[in-house]
Design a protein around this motif. Structure first.
Motif, mmCIF file in Angstrom:
data_model
loop_
_atom_site.group_PDB
_atom_site.id
_atom_site.type_symbol
_atom_site.label_atom_id
_atom_site.label_comp_id
_atom_site.label_asym_id
_atom_site.label_seq_id
_atom_site.Cartn_x
_atom_site.Cartn_y
_atom_site.Cartn_z
ATOM 1 N N GLY A 28 62.087 44.060 -6.657
ATOM 2 C CA GLY A 28 61.076 44.406 -5.663
ATOM 3 C C GLY A 28 60.232 45.631 -5.686
ATOM 4 N N VAL A 29 60.337 46.267 -7.009
ATOM 5 C CA VAL A 29 59.650 47.598 -7.115
ATOM 6 C C VAL A 29 58.333 47.034 -7.441
ATOM 7 N N LEU A 30 58.017 45.979 -8.244
ATOM 8 C CA LEU A 30 56.509 45.606 -8.507
ATOM 9 C C LEU A 30 56.243 44.884 -7.378
ATOM 10 N N THR A 31 56.748 44.225 -6.472
ATOM 11 C CA THR A 31 56.390 43.854 -5.363
ATOM 12 C C THR A 31 55.763 45.022 -4.491
ATOM 13 N N PHE A 32 56.702 45.845 -4.142
ATOM 14 C CA PHE A 32 56.231 46.999 -3.497
ATOM 15 C C PHE A 32 55.118 47.809 -3.890
ATOM 16 N N LEU A 33 54.800 48.079 -5.018
ATOM 17 C CA LEU A 33 53.500 48.561 -5.761
ATOM 18 C C LEU A 33 52.279 47.540 -5.441
ATOM 19 N N ALA A 34 52.661 46.260 -5.464
ATOM 20 C CA ALA A 34 51.487 45.327 -5.312
ATOM 21 C C ALA A 34 50.812 45.563 -3.950
ATOM 22 N N VAL A 35 51.920 45.426 -3.159
ATOM 23 C CA VAL A 35 51.473 45.395 -1.537
ATOM 24 C C VAL A 35 51.037 46.872 -1.267
ATOM 25 N N MET A 54 35.820 44.867 4.555
ATOM 26 C CA MET A 54 36.030 43.474 5.191
ATOM 27 C C MET A 54 36.227 42.360 4.086
ATOM 28 N N SER A 55 35.258 42.723 3.027
ATOM 29 C CA SER A 55 35.362 41.936 1.747
ATOM 30 C C SER A 55 36.706 41.997 1.118
ATOM 31 N N LEU A 56 37.442 43.160 1.022
ATOM 32 C CA LEU A 56 38.564 43.444 0.226
ATOM 33 C C LEU A 56 39.704 42.820 1.155
ATOM 34 N N LEU A 57 39.516 43.032 2.481
ATOM 35 C CA LEU A 57 40.627 42.244 3.476
ATOM 36 C C LEU A 57 40.533 40.633 3.418
ATOM 37 N N LEU A 58 39.222 40.219 3.272
ATOM 38 C CA LEU A 58 39.226 38.828 3.041
ATOM 39 C C LEU A 58 39.795 38.513 1.697
ATOM 40 N N VAL A 59 39.585 38.808 0.566
ATOM 41 C CA VAL A 59 40.060 38.569 -0.684
ATOM 42 C C VAL A 59 41.415 38.665 -0.626
ATOM 43 N N THR A 60 42.080 39.693 0.028
ATOM 44 C CA THR A 60 43.454 39.734 0.160
ATOM 45 C C THR A 60 44.065 38.739 0.884
ATOM 46 N N VAL A 61 43.545 38.432 1.993
ATOM 47 C CA VAL A 61 44.124 37.756 3.104
ATOM 48 C C VAL A 61 43.995 36.124 2.246
ATOM 49 N N GLY A 63 43.650 35.730 -1.119
ATOM 50 C CA GLY A 63 44.387 35.587 -2.316
ATOM 51 C C GLY A 63 45.612 35.540 -2.184
ATOM 52 N N ILE A 64 46.406 36.093 -1.320
ATOM 53 C CA ILE A 64 47.723 36.081 -1.042
ATOM 54 C C ILE A 64 48.316 34.544 -0.761
ATOM 55 N N PRO A 65 47.828 33.706 -0.013
ATOM 56 C CA PRO A 65 48.262 32.387 -0.167
ATOM 57 C C PRO A 65 48.032 31.675 -1.296
ATOM 58 N N ALA A 66 46.927 31.944 -1.890
ATOM 59 C CA ALA A 66 46.588 31.186 -3.105
ATOM 60 C C ALA A 66 47.393 31.702 -4.409
ATOM 61 N N PHE A 67 47.831 32.991 -4.469
ATOM 62 C CA PHE A 67 48.762 33.549 -5.307
ATOM 63 C C PHE A 67 50.272 32.913 -5.128
ATOM 64 N N LEU A 68 50.743 32.853 -4.057
ATOM 65 C CA LEU A 68 52.051 32.287 -3.496
ATOM 66 C C LEU A 68 52.230 30.775 -3.814
ATOM 67 N N THR A 69 51.017 30.075 -3.736
ATOM 68 C CA THR A 69 50.933 28.625 -4.260
ATOM 69 C C THR A 69 51.068 28.464 -5.568
ATOM 70 N N LEU A 70 50.308 29.448 -6.392
ATOM 71 C CA LEU A 70 50.462 29.518 -7.719
ATOM 72 C C LEU A 70 51.868 29.736 -8.091
ATOM 73 N N PHE A 71 52.462 30.941 -7.590
ATOM 74 C CA PHE A 71 53.615 31.407 -7.697
ATOM 75 C C PHE A 71 54.834 30.219 -7.573
ATOM 76 N N ILE A 72 54.559 29.507 -6.675
ATOM 77 C CA ILE A 72 55.791 28.260 -6.577
ATOM 78 C C ILE A 72 55.475 27.148 -7.432
ATOM 79 N N ARG A 73 54.347 26.933 -7.923
ATOM 80 C CA ARG A 73 54.105 25.944 -8.784
ATOM 81 C C ARG A 73 54.448 26.290 -10.246
ATOM 82 N N VAL A 74 53.998 27.517 -10.837
ATOM 83 C CA VAL A 74 54.037 28.072 -11.964
ATOM 84 C C VAL A 74 55.631 28.556 -12.377
#
Length: 189
Positions: A28-35, A54-61, A63-74
């Motif tokens: 969880g250390v790297l996850t904490f640093l990422a968040v 707003m653009s960084l917030l939009l990229v984060t919002v 990007g997180i579901p896209a990253f989680l989807t990639l995480f689950i598949r890869v």
């Protein structure tokens, strides 16, 4: 260096820490640093300008579901994921190929003779060989003829031949009317 670069660099650092979490077990250390990096990126972006925040917030919002989807598949396909997650096996790999079970399944439909009282388990002789057997439902006496109905594990499931014949002649034993029950309760008169 322009001030908008720091929020973008923090967001990239957050993505980098999240990607590292895929390959290394950090508890969880790297996850904490990422968040923390992504959150600091958004705060600094809003300090610089509202549009950058707003653009960084939009990229984060987004990007997180896209990253989680990639995480689950890869993740299950990479080294750490293969070690942690169970891999799905084919049925052919997990079931034993036992010649004894094949021989027992060939006996389905054959007729044999009971050699020990079946209460409900006993011994049946078919073609001169003895087999462990279970009776289907009732006790069967020694010397009666039985038919192999199925195989359960290494046990033959048998049924008395006369029960099979009577069920075939008169229908199912459970749906057959009781003797003397020809009284019609709806008959008038």
């Amino acid at each position: 260096m322009d001030t908008w670069i720091w929020p973008v660099l923090l967001l990239l650092a957050g993505l980098f820490f999240a990607a590292l979490e895929l390959f290394f077990v950090s508890y969880g250390v790297l996850t904490f640093l990422a968040v923390a990096s992504a959150s600091a990126s958004i705060v600094l972006g809003f300090w610089y300008s509202q549009s950058l925040g707003m653009s960084l917030l939009l990229v984060t919002v987004l990007g997180i579901p896209a990253f989680l989807t990639l995480f689950i598949r890869v993740w299950p396909r990479i080294g750490v994921g293969k070690k942690i997650m169970l891999q799905e096996r084919d049925a052919a790999e997990t079931l034993p190929d036992n010649p004894i079970l094949h021989r027992l399944k060939e006996l389905v439909g054959r007729i044999g003779e009971v050699k020990s009282p079946m209460l409900p388990a006993g011994v049946v002789q078919i073609n001169g060989r003895s087999y462990d057997a279970l009776s289907e439902g009732t006790a069967i006496d020694v010397g009666r003829k039985v038919k192999v109905v199925s195989v359960q594990g290494t046990w033959l499931v048998v049924q008395a031949v006369d029960e099979i014949a009577s069920a075939g002649e008169e229908g199912d034993l459970w749906t057959r009317p009781l003797p003397g029950s020809d009284i019609d309760p709806f008959r008038q008169g």
